[in-house]
Design an enzyme around this catalytic site. Structure first.
Site, PDB file in Angstrom:
ATOM      1  N   CYS A   1       0.831  -1.203   0.000  1.00  0.00           N
ATOM      2  CA  CYS A   1       0.000   0.000   0.000  1.00  0.00           C
ATOM      3  C   CYS A   1       0.866   1.253   0.000  1.00  0.00           C
ATOM      4  O   CYS A   1       1.870   1.333   0.698  1.00  0.00           O
ATOM      5  CB  CYS A   1      -0.967   0.075   1.163  1.00  0.00           C
TER       6      CYS A   1
ATOM      7  N   ARG B   1       3.854  -0.232  -4.806  1.00  0.00           N
ATOM      8  CA  ARG B   1       3.624  -0.780  -3.468  1.00  0.00           C
ATOM      9  C   ARG B   1       2.316  -1.572  -3.390  1.00  0.00           C
ATOM     10  O   ARG B   1       2.035  -2.222  -2.371  1.00  0.00           O
ATOM     11  CB  ARG B   1       3.582   0.348  -2.439  1.00  0.00           C
TER      12      ARG B   1
ATOM     13  N   TRP C   1      -2.697  -2.784  -1.755  1.00  0.00           N
ATOM     14  CA  TRP C   1      -2.416  -4.205  -1.955  1.00  0.00           C
ATOM     15  C   TRP C   1      -3.313  -4.915  -0.947  1.00  0.00           C
ATOM     16  O   TRP C   1      -3.133  -4.777   0.268  1.00  0.00           O
ATOM     17  CB  TRP C   1      -0.945  -4.504  -1.686  1.00  0.00           C
TER      18      TRP C   1
ATOM     19  N   ASN D   1      -1.826   1.731   5.753  1.00  0.00           N
ATOM     20  CA  ASN D   1      -0.923   0.698   5.234  1.00  0.00           C
ATOM     21  C   ASN D   1      -0.530  -0.160   6.425  1.00  0.00           C
ATOM     22  O   ASN D   1      -0.011   0.369   7.414  1.00  0.00           O
ATOM     23  CB  ASN D   1       0.314   1.363   4.612  1.00  0.00           C
ATOM     24  N   GLY D   2      -0.774  -1.464   6.350  1.00  0.00           N
ATOM     25  CA  GLY D   2      -0.427  -2.350   7.462  1.00  0.00           C
ATOM     26  C   GLY D   2      -1.563  -3.315   7.734  1.00  0.00           C
ATOM     27  O   GLY D   2      -2.448  -3.504   6.894  1.00  0.00           O
TER      28      GLY D   2
ATOM     29  N   GLU E   1      17.972 -17.082  -8.209  1.00  0.00           N
ATOM     30  CA  GLU E   1      17.523 -15.722  -8.498  1.00  0.00           C
ATOM     31  C   GLU E   1      16.962 -15.628  -9.926  1.00  0.00           C
ATOM     32  O   GLU E   1      15.923 -15.018 -10.152  1.00  0.00           O
ATOM     33  CB  GLU E   1      18.681 -14.738  -8.269  1.00  0.00           C
TER      34      GLU E   1
ATOM     35  N   LYS F   1      13.141 -14.515 -10.950  1.00  0.00           N
ATOM     36  CA  LYS F   1      12.881 -13.421 -11.896  1.00  0.00           C
ATOM     37  C   LYS F   1      11.916 -13.876 -12.977  1.00  0.00           C
ATOM     38  O   LYS F   1      10.950 -13.198 -13.291  1.00  0.00           O
ATOM     39  CB  LYS F   1      14.212 -13.029 -12.512  1.00  0.00           C
TER      40      LYS F   1
ATOM     41  N   GLU G   1       8.283 -14.440 -11.612  1.00  0.00           N
ATOM     42  CA  GLU G   1       7.482 -13.294 -11.180  1.00  0.00           C
ATOM     43  C   GLU G   1       7.068 -12.381 -12.329  1.00  0.00           C
ATOM     44  O   GLU G   1       5.994 -11.803 -12.268  1.00  0.00           O
ATOM     45  CB  GLU G   1       8.149 -12.514 -10.046  1.00  0.00           C
TER      46      GLU G   1
ATOM     47  N   HIS H   1      17.609 -37.418  -7.895  1.00  0.00           N
ATOM     48  CA  HIS H   1      16.900 -37.836  -6.678  1.00  0.00           C
ATOM     49  C   HIS H   1      15.409 -37.559  -6.774  1.00  0.00           C
ATOM     50  O   HIS H   1      14.721 -37.519  -5.753  1.00  0.00           O
ATOM     51  CB  HIS H   1      17.534 -37.159  -5.461  1.00  0.00           C
TER      52      HIS H   1
ATOM     53  N   LYS I   1       5.905  -4.186  -4.255  1.00  0.00           N
ATOM     54  CA  LYS I   1       7.338  -4.001  -4.140  1.00  0.00           C
ATOM     55  C   LYS I   1       7.822  -4.120  -2.700  1.00  0.00           C
ATOM     56  O   LYS I   1       8.901  -4.626  -2.434  1.00  0.00           O
ATOM     57  CB  LYS I   1       7.680  -2.618  -4.702  1.00  0.00           C
TER      58      LYS I   1
HETATM   59  O1  M6R Z   1      12.889  -4.831   0.039  1.00  0.00           O
HETATM   60  P1  M6R Z   1      13.489  -6.200   0.249  1.00  0.00           P
HETATM   61  O2  M6R Z   1      14.800  -6.354  -0.420  1.00  0.00           O
HETATM   62  O3  M6R Z   1      13.574  -6.573   1.706  1.00  0.00           O
HETATM   63  O4  M6R Z   1      12.469  -7.180  -0.418  1.00  0.00           O
HETATM   64  C1  M6R Z   1      12.623  -8.565  -0.302  1.00  0.00           C
HETATM   65  C2  M6R Z   1      11.825  -9.296  -1.361  1.00  0.00           C
HETATM   66  O5  M6R Z   1      10.461  -9.020  -1.213  1.00  0.00           O
HETATM   67  C3  M6R Z   1      12.247  -8.872  -2.769  1.00  0.00           C
HETATM   68  O6  M6R Z   1      13.610  -9.090  -2.942  1.00  0.00           O
HETATM   69  C4  M6R Z   1      11.480  -9.658  -3.837  1.00  0.00           C
HETATM   70  O7  M6R Z   1      11.773 -11.003  -3.752  1.00  0.00           O
HETATM   71  C5  M6R Z   1      11.838  -9.087  -5.190  1.00  0.00           C
HETATM   72  N1  M6R Z   1      10.957  -8.012  -5.530  1.00  0.00           N
HETATM   73  C6  M6R Z   1      11.800 -10.085  -6.273  1.00  0.00           C
HETATM   74  O8  M6R Z   1      12.221  -9.542  -7.473  1.00  0.00           O
END
Ligand code: M6R
Length: 605
Positions: A2, A27, A74, A98-99, A477, A481, A484, A500, A600
């Site tokens: 949010c 956000r 969100w 937000n929260g 990683e 990517k 997502e 396995h 984000k």
């Molecule tokens: O703000 P942060 O680095 O703590 O966020 C952690 C994860 O939410 C963040 O790295 C997320 O996995 C990425 N947006 C993925 O691309």
């Protein structure tokens, strides 16, 4: 999660808020809304959908007023619909949140709210509680409400009979505030404030800020004036737009050479790693017996690379713990454990809570954070800022590689402080680190080739990614990517594990991405690749440019990575994988920067 904005002043509040909500939309983008207070009347315009949809609605409604609050959501409590969009209104109180209010059900009972609410949200319950306590004194109503709440919150609140004033309070969830040339502004993060001013402050937890046209006042919960600690925006605002790129993700991928240079350059003195600006004493690196990295998602993947580096080069044990699991595994951290918390936003609640716990256990700590003044930066003992600048695309790219850059610096400083390396070894390592930006530039220059190769997975339902050791970390990683931003199911597997169980999923034409960058693992990795090839898999291989491949074998899809020393191959390989994910998403016509269901900044557990 949010985005919150509030503005009061002589400017065009509607425009200021809509523009800010666009900047904050990463956000959360389930719904958006604004409220404007004008001559004792509050007008709310809100709807499910994006800020652009809200903008259209505003063109029809034409709201009036120069004091307002706005929100991009969100969804947590209650589905995605117009009613659950913020702002929420109860009597003369209009509120955005937000929260998560954990005890909202209890509060509903206690204040007899059943049947009196217009939405299913915990936030409207908070608005009703503020209204319950409101008898003309906003501070008292806010203070009494806050004392009843369990959970996390950042609230911005307007009262019909408090003209031109916005009040805000928070616990955990962030709020920053500032004075502009023609008013006062608050927001969930500095990206929305930076277009107006370079001076801002972070609202301390359990303090109330009151914004008026020409001043901001800060009070603690007992109603006493509190001092404001002003900060300066540390990035170039002209760099925060898309700068001609179709998506932020592409722009942020392309920025990596520059931001990595900006992250390492100030920390290299006379060719040696140097954290004197951060005032980090060498004892932090010499006295620890083990290291525990806490982080989530991409930041956690950076931690896994750090683990490989530190274990191999320093010889001390490193655990990398998903911050969201940290508290559920009876964590053992103590004064001998150096905790490294990594977070781009500096607001991820799981990372923040784990860090606070570790500090209570007496662990020394370093936070690697991108956003200046963020909660995690303030909760740690020492902070090393990555200078990635604002990362707007939900998928993290430049934050990840700048986190890696800091981990290389930490490794080198630790080796130096412990007297483990000769002068020559240290210079070689640092020289290689300084070469990273130019090597990444070479990968970026092959954009068209990578775009073409990304076609290998474009129409896949499932993709497997295989490698060992550091290559496996790179792929974890790379796989995140791809998932997502393209919605393709993809899994990274340590290639030795395939036999396995997972190899059962490899059938004719299954796309497999393999990364081979570590000399000591090469022959085993190539054998694993042959095993999937002989079961019909189509392999896209990422391998160093000078490696020779057996001419007798079938390599239909090979990408040659610019050569670096093995521990640094993570950098070019990760950037190539980021670009594959980006192009797949682009070619599928998806909203690359705002993948479904994501936000984000993850400020709820
Ligand atoms: O703000 P942060 O680095 O703590 O966020 C952690 C994860 O939410 C963040 O790295 C997320 O996995 C990425 N947006 C993925 O691309």
């Amino acid at each position: 999660m949010c985005g919150i904005i509030g503005y009061t002043g002589n400017g065009n509040a509607e425009k200021i808020m809509l523009d800010a909500l666009e900047l904050l939309e990463y956000r959360g983008y389930d719904s958006a809304g604004i409220a404007l207070l004008h001559q004792g009347r509050t007008q709310i315009i809100k709807r499910a959908g994006r800020v652009k949809d809200l903008r259209k609605l505003c063109e029809t409604v034409k709201p009036v007023g120069c004091c307002g609050i706005g929100h991009t959501r969100w969804a947590t409590h209650g589905g995605v619909c117009d009613e659950n969009a913020h702002p929420h209104r109860f009597g003369p109180v209009t509120l955005i949140h937000n929260g998560i209010i954990e005890n909202y059900r209890e509060l509903m009972e206690k204040y007899h709210l059943e049947g009196r609410l217009a939405s299913e949200t915990d936030s409207e319950v908070a608005a009703a509680v503020v209204e319950h306590f409101y008898t003309g004194d906003p501070y008292s109503a806010i203070r009494r409400t806050v004392l009843k709440l369990k959970g996390t919150f950042a609230f911005a609140i307007m009262f019909d009979d408090q003209p031109d004033k916005i009040f805000a309070v928070r616990n955990v969830s962030p709020i920053v505030a500032a004075l502009t040339q023609d008013g006062a502004i608050l927001a969930s993060d500095v990206a929305a404030v930076a277009p107006f001013t370079t001076d801002y402050f972070v609202l301390p937890e359990f303090h109330v800020v009151c914004l008026e046209k020409e001043k901001v006042s800060l009070f603690d919960l007992s109603g006493d004036h509190a001092q404001i600690d002003w900060l300066k925006v540390d990035w170039d605002v002209s760099r925060s737009g898309k700068c001609g790129y179709p998506f932020y993700m592409e722009k942020e991928i392309m920025e990596q050479p520059q931001v990595i240079r900006e992250t390492i350059a100030p920390r290299i003195r006379d060719g040696r790693p140097d954290f004197s600006a951060e005032q980090i004493p060498d004892s932090l690196f010499t006295d620890c017996k083990r290291i525990c990295v806490i982080a989530c998602g991409t930041a956690m993947h950076a931690g896994l690379v750090g683990k490989s580096l530190i274990q191999a080069m320093i010889g001390i044990h490193v655990d990398v713990v998903m911050a969201s699991e940290f508290m559920y595994n009876d964590p053992v951290v103590d004064k001998d454990t150096l905790v490294i918390a990594i977070s781009q936003s500096g607001e991820t609640i799981d990372t923040l809570e784990a860090l606070k716990f570790a500090r209570k256990c007496g662990s020394p700590s370093i936070c690697v954070v991108n956003v200046m003044g963020a909660s995690i930066a303030r909760a740690g003992e020492y902070v090393i800022y990555t200078h990635a600048g604002p990362e707007i695309a939900v998928a993290s790219t430049k934050a990840y590689t700048t986190q890696l850059a800091v981990l290389y610096l930490i490794t080198a400083r630790m080796a130096m402080a412990r007297g483990l390396w000769s002068g020559e070894e240290l210079s070689d390592f640092m020289a290689e680190l300084e070469r990273v930006p130019q090597v990444i530039r070479r990968v970026l220059d092959t954009k068209e080739e990578i775009h073409r190769l990304s076609g290998a997975v474009l129409n896949a339902r499932d993709v497997f990614m295989i490698g060992r050791g550091l290559d496996y970390s790179i792929l974890l990683e790379g796989s995140l990517k791809l998932k997502e931003v393209s919605y393709i199911h993809s899994e990274a597997y340590a290639s030795g594990e395939l036999k396995h169980g997972t190899i059962a999923l490899i059938t004719e034409d299954t796309p497999v991405i393999a990364v081979v960058t570590q000399e000591k693992l090469k022959s085993k990795e190539l054998s694993n690749i042959r095993e999937v090839q002989s079961r019909g898999a189509r392999v896209l291989l990422l391998i160093k440019e000078n490696e020779t491949l057996d001419a007798g074998e079938q390599w239909s899809c090979v990408y040659r990575l610019p050569q670096m020393k093995d521990p640094f191959m993570v950098m070019p390989a990760s950037v190539a994988l980021q670009m594959i994910a980006y192009f797949v998403s682009l070619d599928k016509g998806l909203d690359v920067d705002k993948p479904r269901n994501l936000a984000k900044v993850v400020t709820v557990e």
